[in-house]
Design a protein around this motif. Structure first.
Motif, PDB file in Angstrom:
ATOM      1  N   ALA A  24      73.908  48.168  60.981  1.00  0.00           N
ATOM      2  CA  ALA A  24      74.289  46.898  60.365  1.00  0.00           C
ATOM      3  C   ALA A  24      74.168  45.785  61.391  1.00  0.00           C
ATOM      4  O   ALA A  24      74.662  45.919  62.520  1.00  0.00           O
ATOM      5  CB  ALA A  24      75.726  46.966  59.841  1.00  0.00           C
ATOM      6  N   GLU A  25      73.506  44.716  60.997  1.00  0.00           N
ATOM      7  CA  GLU A  25      73.316  43.550  61.855  1.00  0.00           C
ATOM      8  C   GLU A  25      72.796  43.913  63.243  1.00  0.00           C
ATOM      9  O   GLU A  25      73.285  43.431  64.256  1.00  0.00           O
ATOM     10  CB  GLU A  25      74.606  42.735  61.946  1.00  0.00           C
ATOM     11  CG  GLU A  25      74.987  42.101  60.625  1.00  0.00           C
ATOM     12  CD  GLU A  25      76.051  41.034  60.749  1.00  0.00           C
ATOM     13  OE1 GLU A  25      76.955  41.159  61.590  1.00  0.00           O
ATOM     14  OE2 GLU A  25      75.945  40.058  59.984  1.00  0.00           O
ATOM     15  N   GLY A  26      71.810  44.805  63.263  1.00  0.00           N
ATOM     16  CA  GLY A  26      71.158  45.155  64.515  1.00  0.00           C
ATOM     17  C   GLY A  26      71.925  46.099  65.415  1.00  0.00           C
ATOM     18  O   GLY A  26      71.489  46.384  66.532  1.00  0.00           O
ATOM     19  N   ARG A  27      73.059  46.616  64.964  1.00  0.00           N
ATOM     20  CA  ARG A  27      73.845  47.547  65.771  1.00  0.00           C
ATOM     21  C   ARG A  27      73.961  48.872  65.047  1.00  0.00           C
ATOM     22  O   ARG A  27      73.991  48.921  63.819  1.00  0.00           O
ATOM     23  CB  ARG A  27      75.245  46.994  66.032  1.00  0.00           C
ATOM     24  CG  ARG A  27      75.208  45.758  66.922  1.00  0.00           C
ATOM     25  CD  ARG A  27      76.566  45.307  67.338  1.00  0.00           C
ATOM     26  NE  ARG A  27      77.212  46.337  68.145  1.00  0.00           N
ATOM     27  CZ  ARG A  27      78.504  46.332  68.422  1.00  0.00           C
ATOM     28  NH1 ARG A  27      79.278  45.381  67.978  1.00  0.00           N
ATOM     29  NH2 ARG A  27      79.034  47.299  69.140  1.00  0.00           N
ATOM     30  N   ALA A  28      74.053  49.940  65.813  1.00  0.00           N
ATOM     31  CA  ALA A  28      74.209  51.282  65.253  1.00  0.00           C
ATOM     32  C   ALA A  28      75.641  51.758  65.490  1.00  0.00           C
ATOM     33  O   ALA A  28      76.217  51.520  66.553  1.00  0.00           O
ATOM     34  CB  ALA A  28      73.224  52.237  65.901  1.00  0.00           C
ATOM     35  N   TYR A  29      76.178  52.407  64.484  1.00  0.00           N
ATOM     36  CA  TYR A  29      77.536  52.943  64.545  1.00  0.00           C
ATOM     37  C   TYR A  29      77.498  54.400  64.101  1.00  0.00           C
ATOM     38  O   TYR A  29      76.799  54.735  63.151  1.00  0.00           O
ATOM     39  CB  TYR A  29      78.472  52.178  63.604  1.00  0.00           C
ATOM     40  CG  TYR A  29      78.519  50.695  63.852  1.00  0.00           C
ATOM     41  CD1 TYR A  29      79.450  50.142  64.718  1.00  0.00           C
ATOM     42  CD2 TYR A  29      77.617  49.848  63.215  1.00  0.00           C
ATOM     43  CE1 TYR A  29      79.496  48.776  64.944  1.00  0.00           C
ATOM     44  CE2 TYR A  29      77.651  48.485  63.435  1.00  0.00           C
ATOM     45  CZ  TYR A  29      78.592  47.949  64.298  1.00  0.00           C
ATOM     46  OH  TYR A  29      78.622  46.597  64.511  1.00  0.00           O
ATOM     47  N   ARG A  30      78.246  55.232  64.759  1.00  0.00           N
ATOM     48  CA  ARG A  30      78.422  56.619  64.319  1.00  0.00           C
ATOM     49  C   ARG A  30      79.896  56.782  63.975  1.00  0.00           C
ATOM     50  O   ARG A  30      80.761  56.526  64.805  1.00  0.00           O
ATOM     51  CB  ARG A  30      78.008  57.614  65.383  1.00  0.00           C
ATOM     52  CG  ARG A  30      78.128  59.057  64.876  1.00  0.00           C
ATOM     53  CD  ARG A  30      77.618  60.052  65.905  1.00  0.00           C
ATOM     54  NE  ARG A  30      77.898  61.411  65.486  1.00  0.00           N
ATOM     55  CZ  ARG A  30      77.061  62.192  64.820  1.00  0.00           C
ATOM     56  NH1 ARG A  30      75.867  61.736  64.495  1.00  0.00           N
ATOM     57  NH2 ARG A  30      77.401  63.418  64.490  1.00  0.00           N
ATOM     58  N   LEU A  31      80.140  57.181  62.745  1.00  0.00           N
ATOM     59  CA  LEU A  31      81.507  57.368  62.274  1.00  0.00           C
ATOM     60  C   LEU A  31      81.744  58.847  61.992  1.00  0.00           C
ATOM     61  O   LEU A  31      80.892  59.519  61.405  1.00  0.00           O
ATOM     62  CB  LEU A  31      81.766  56.589  60.990  1.00  0.00           C
ATOM     63  CG  LEU A  31      81.506  55.080  61.015  1.00  0.00           C
ATOM     64  CD1 LEU A  31      81.799  54.493  59.641  1.00  0.00           C
ATOM     65  CD2 LEU A  31      82.350  54.405  62.065  1.00  0.00           C
ATOM     66  N   GLY A  32      82.907  59.331  62.376  1.00  0.00           N
ATOM     67  CA  GLY A  32      83.301  60.710  62.105  1.00  0.00           C
ATOM     68  C   GLY A  32      84.412  60.757  61.078  1.00  0.00           C
ATOM     69  O   GLY A  32      84.861  59.725  60.571  1.00  0.00           O
ATOM     70  N   ARG A  33      84.873  61.960  60.796  1.00  0.00           N
ATOM     71  CA  ARG A  33      85.923  62.171  59.804  1.00  0.00           C
ATOM     72  C   ARG A  33      87.139  61.275  60.094  1.00  0.00           C
ATOM     73  O   ARG A  33      87.639  61.229  61.201  1.00  0.00           O
ATOM     74  CB  ARG A  33      86.351  63.637  59.817  1.00  0.00           C
ATOM     75  CG  ARG A  33      87.346  63.966  58.758  1.00  0.00           C
ATOM     76  CD  ARG A  33      87.565  65.470  58.707  1.00  0.00           C
ATOM     77  NE  ARG A  33      88.380  65.785  57.564  1.00  0.00           N
ATOM     78  CZ  ARG A  33      89.646  66.179  57.652  1.00  0.00           C
ATOM     79  NH1 ARG A  33      90.213  66.320  58.825  1.00  0.00           N
ATOM     80  NH2 ARG A  33      90.318  66.446  56.564  1.00  0.00           N
TER      81      ARG A  33
ATOM     82  N   GLY B  23      77.357  40.463  51.915  1.00  0.00           N
ATOM     83  CA  GLY B  23      76.091  39.891  52.337  1.00  0.00           C
ATOM     84  C   GLY B  23      75.467  40.545  53.546  1.00  0.00           C
ATOM     85  O   GLY B  23      74.315  40.265  53.874  1.00  0.00           O
ATOM     86  N   VAL B  24      76.195  41.444  54.224  1.00  0.00           N
ATOM     87  CA  VAL B  24      75.654  42.106  55.412  1.00  0.00           C
ATOM     88  C   VAL B  24      74.677  43.204  54.986  1.00  0.00           C
ATOM     89  O   VAL B  24      75.029  44.094  54.223  1.00  0.00           O
ATOM     90  CB  VAL B  24      76.780  42.720  56.286  1.00  0.00           C
ATOM     91  CG1 VAL B  24      76.195  43.593  57.390  1.00  0.00           C
ATOM     92  CG2 VAL B  24      77.651  41.624  56.877  1.00  0.00           C
ATOM     93  N   ARG B  25      73.444  43.102  55.468  1.00  0.00           N
ATOM     94  CA  ARG B  25      72.442  44.138  55.189  1.00  0.00           C
ATOM     95  C   ARG B  25      72.751  45.349  56.066  1.00  0.00           C
ATOM     96  O   ARG B  25      73.039  45.203  57.248  1.00  0.00           O
ATOM     97  CB  ARG B  25      71.042  43.634  55.498  1.00  0.00           C
ATOM     98  CG  ARG B  25      70.567  42.561  54.558  1.00  0.00           C
ATOM     99  CD  ARG B  25      69.128  42.171  54.899  1.00  0.00           C
ATOM    100  NE  ARG B  25      68.669  41.099  54.049  1.00  0.00           N
ATOM    101  CZ  ARG B  25      68.199  41.265  52.820  1.00  0.00           C
ATOM    102  NH1 ARG B  25      68.127  42.478  52.314  1.00  0.00           N
ATOM    103  NH2 ARG B  25      67.809  40.242  52.102  1.00  0.00           N
ATOM    104  N   HIS B  26      72.672  46.525  55.451  1.00  0.00           N
ATOM    105  CA  HIS B  26      72.952  47.739  56.204  1.00  0.00           C
ATOM    106  C   HIS B  26      72.254  48.932  55.570  1.00  0.00           C
ATOM    107  O   HIS B  26      71.825  48.882  54.426  1.00  0.00           O
ATOM    108  CB  HIS B  26      74.463  47.983  56.285  1.00  0.00           C
ATOM    109  CG  HIS B  26      75.110  48.210  54.953  1.00  0.00           C
ATOM    110  ND1 HIS B  26      75.346  47.188  54.048  1.00  0.00           N
ATOM    111  CD2 HIS B  26      75.540  49.343  54.363  1.00  0.00           C
ATOM    112  CE1 HIS B  26      75.906  47.688  52.968  1.00  0.00           C
ATOM    113  NE2 HIS B  26      76.034  48.993  53.123  1.00  0.00           N
ATOM    114  N   ARG B  27      72.163  49.980  56.330  1.00  0.00           N
ATOM    115  CA  ARG B  27      71.670  51.263  55.833  1.00  0.00           C
ATOM    116  C   ARG B  27      72.494  52.344  56.510  1.00  0.00           C
ATOM    117  O   ARG B  27      73.040  52.123  57.586  1.00  0.00           O
ATOM    118  CB  ARG B  27      70.168  51.429  56.071  1.00  0.00           C
ATOM    119  CG  ARG B  27      69.766  51.540  57.501  1.00  0.00           C
ATOM    120  CD  ARG B  27      68.250  51.672  57.690  1.00  0.00           C
ATOM    121  NE  ARG B  27      67.664  50.351  57.681  1.00  0.00           N
ATOM    122  CZ  ARG B  27      66.650  49.971  56.923  1.00  0.00           C
ATOM    123  NH1 ARG B  27      66.081  50.823  56.119  1.00  0.00           N
ATOM    124  NH2 ARG B  27      66.181  48.754  56.968  1.00  0.00           N
TER     125      ARG B  27
END
Length: 188
Positions: free
Chosen positions: A138-147, A156-160
């Motif tokens: 999202a917004e050029g940054r990568a995030y890793r989320l766990g349980r 309005g924020v584009r994300h995948r």
């Protein structure tokens, strides 16, 4: 007793409402989705039931999701129970947790989905990882989320995102698309 009555969903009215709200013609939706005008007309008039793939194409053309269209197709109930074993949704990996045309929408995603697909919702949303792990861009940054982790996205924020583990379950809670909760916010 007290559960929502199981009836086949008629998504046509929801598609028509969304198309008209965006002030689009059937021809424009056909061009954006790659589907024919006659087929889209049949869908809107509940004379044809779109496949999962077709519904996703229509949703993309209408700048929403198939889950959101299905939720809008279901009549609103003031009290409704969605059972964990409710498998009446035509999308096997996505399940609406709030049925009907309400101000809030919640969905559960199990396993992976089209990781290359970019999402942009009109209103704010919260992603909660119930099991497994996800990777979100999202917004050029990568995030890793766990349980147990959450990610809040302003409207309005584009994300995948993609599931990083096969047993991943993600809960997404958002202000419904038909609500104008977010007005033009200044971008930072």
């Amino acid at each position: 007793m007290g559960d929502h009555k199981e009836q086949p969903l008629r998504v046509g009215a929801a598609v028509r409402r969304r198309r008209r709200a965006l002030e689009l013609t059937l021809a424009v939706v056909a061009e954006r989705s790659g589907l024919s005008v006659p087929f889209l007309s049949q869908v809107e008039n509940d004379r044809a039931r779109p496949s999962t793939s077709s519904l996703e194409k229509v949703a993309d053309a209408l700048r929403t999701t198939a889950v959101e269209l299905l939720a809008a197709a279901d009549p609103a109930c003031s009290v409704d129970v969605v059972r964990a074993d409710d498998d009446t949704e035509p999308l096997p990996r996505a399940r609406s947790l709030v049925r009907g045309h309400h101000q809030m929408h919640a969905s559960e995603f199990t396993g992976d989905h089209d990781a290359g697909r970019e999402f942009q919702y009109r209103n704010d949303q919260l992603m909660y990882v119930a099991d497994g792990a996800v990777e979100i861009e999202a917004e050029g940054r990568a995030y890793r989320l766990g349980r147990g982790d959450t990610l809040y996205l302003t409207g309005g924020v584009r994300h995948r995102w993609r599931a990083a583990e096969s047993d991943t379950r993600v809960i997404v809670v958002a202000v419904a698309e038909h609500i104008e909760a977010v007005r033009d916010r200044p971008r930072r």
